[in-house]
Design a protein around this motif. Structure first.
Motif, short mmCIF file in Angstrom:
data_model
loop_
_atom_site.label_atom_id
_atom_site.label_comp_id
_atom_site.label_asym_id
_atom_site.label_seq_id
_atom_site.Cartn_x
_atom_site.Cartn_y
_atom_site.Cartn_z
N UNK A 77 0.46 -7.95 -6.58
CA UNK A 77 1.66 -7.79 -7.39
C UNK A 77 2.59 -8.97 -7.21
N UNK A 78 3.43 -9.22 -8.20
CA UNK A 78 4.35 -10.35 -8.13
C UNK A 78 5.23 -10.27 -6.89
N UNK A 79 5.63 -11.42 -6.41
CA UNK A 79 6.50 -11.50 -5.24
C UNK A 79 7.78 -10.71 -5.49
N UNK A 80 8.20 -9.99 -4.49
CA UNK A 80 9.43 -9.21 -4.60
C UNK A 80 9.20 -7.79 -5.07
N UNK A 81 7.97 -7.44 -5.45
CA UNK A 81 7.69 -6.08 -5.88
C UNK A 81 7.26 -5.29 -4.66
N UNK A 82 7.98 -4.22 -4.34
CA UNK A 82 7.63 -3.45 -3.15
C UNK A 82 6.29 -2.76 -3.31
N UNK A 83 5.55 -2.57 -2.20
CA UNK A 83 4.23 -1.95 -2.28
C UNK A 83 4.25 -0.56 -2.88
N UNK A 84 5.35 0.15 -2.77
CA UNK A 84 5.42 1.51 -3.28
C UNK A 84 5.64 1.58 -4.78
N UNK A 85 6.01 0.48 -5.40
CA UNK A 85 6.20 0.53 -6.84
C UNK A 85 7.14 -0.54 -7.33
N UNK A 86 7.17 -0.76 -8.64
CA UNK A 86 7.93 -1.84 -9.22
C UNK A 86 9.41 -1.53 -9.42
N UNK A 87 9.82 -0.33 -9.23
CA UNK A 87 11.18 0.06 -9.58
C UNK A 87 12.17 -0.11 -8.43
N UNK A 88 11.74 -0.75 -7.36
CA UNK A 88 12.65 -1.02 -6.27
C UNK A 88 12.77 0.14 -5.29
N UNK A 89 12.03 1.21 -5.49
CA UNK A 89 12.07 2.33 -4.56
C UNK A 89 11.35 1.92 -3.29
N UNK A 90 11.91 2.26 -2.14
CA UNK A 90 11.25 1.87 -0.90
C UNK A 90 9.90 2.57 -0.77
N UNK A 91 8.94 1.87 -0.21
CA UNK A 91 7.63 2.46 0.01
C UNK A 91 7.77 3.59 1.02
N UNK A 92 7.12 4.69 0.73
CA UNK A 92 7.19 5.82 1.64
C UNK A 92 6.31 5.55 2.84
N UNK A 93 6.72 6.06 3.98
CA UNK A 93 5.96 5.87 5.21
C UNK A 93 4.88 6.94 5.33
N UNK A 94 3.93 6.68 6.20
CA UNK A 94 2.90 7.67 6.46
C UNK A 94 1.82 7.67 5.41
N UNK A 95 1.14 8.79 5.32
CA UNK A 95 -0.01 8.89 4.40
C UNK A 95 0.37 8.67 2.96
N UNK A 96 1.50 9.19 2.53
CA UNK A 96 1.88 9.06 1.13
C UNK A 96 2.03 7.59 0.75
N UNK A 97 2.71 6.81 1.58
CA UNK A 97 2.89 5.38 1.32
C UNK A 97 1.57 4.64 1.35
N UNK A 98 0.72 4.99 2.30
CA UNK A 98 -0.59 4.36 2.39
C UNK A 98 -1.44 4.72 1.18
#
Length: 121
Positions: free
Chosen positions: A19-40
């Motif tokens: 994904x483009x630089x600056x895009x969080x692993x959890x999604x493009x909308x700026x929401x923080x990636x969730x921790x644990x299994x859901x984020x993985x």
């Protein structure tokens, strides 16, 4: 055969599906990636979708005969999948990767988000 809506998203393709630089692993909308299994799980699904798009794009454009493509060992398999997808309308199709591929292609064609982590710019 290239699907009419399959655009050349150069930066996405050149980055190898990252994904483009600056895009969080959890999604493009700026929401923080969730921790644990859901984020993985979300990150794993995102990578699978990116990889599927790249393989389908390659298969749609590759002119090599079966077994001759050096770009990916999955080329022949994805060429067959590409041809199947072009004809299949079954929402419960049992062909491996058909439904999920149609889903990610549908998203790709409709996506308007320039920062989409699946599609890229």
């Amino acid at each position: 055969m290239v699907h009419p809506g399959m655009h050349n998203r150069g930066a996405y393709q050149q980055s190898g599906g990252v994904p483009p630089r600056g895009v969080p692993p959890g999604g493009p909308r700026g929401a923080p990636a969730q921790r644990g299994r859901t984020g993985q799980t979300r990150e794993m699904v995102l990578k699978q979708q990116q990889h599927r798009l790249l393989l389908l794009r390659h298969a749609s454009k590759c002119m090599r005969k079966e077994g001759e493509c050096q770009a990916t060992h999955l080329c022949s398999q994805y060429k067959q999948l590409w041809q199947h997808i072009a004809k299949c309308k079954n929402q419960r199709c049992q062909t491996p990767h058909c439904v999920s591929s149609r889903y990610v292609l549908s998203h790709y064609h409709r996506c308007q988000d320039k920062t989409c982590a699946v599609c890229g710019p």
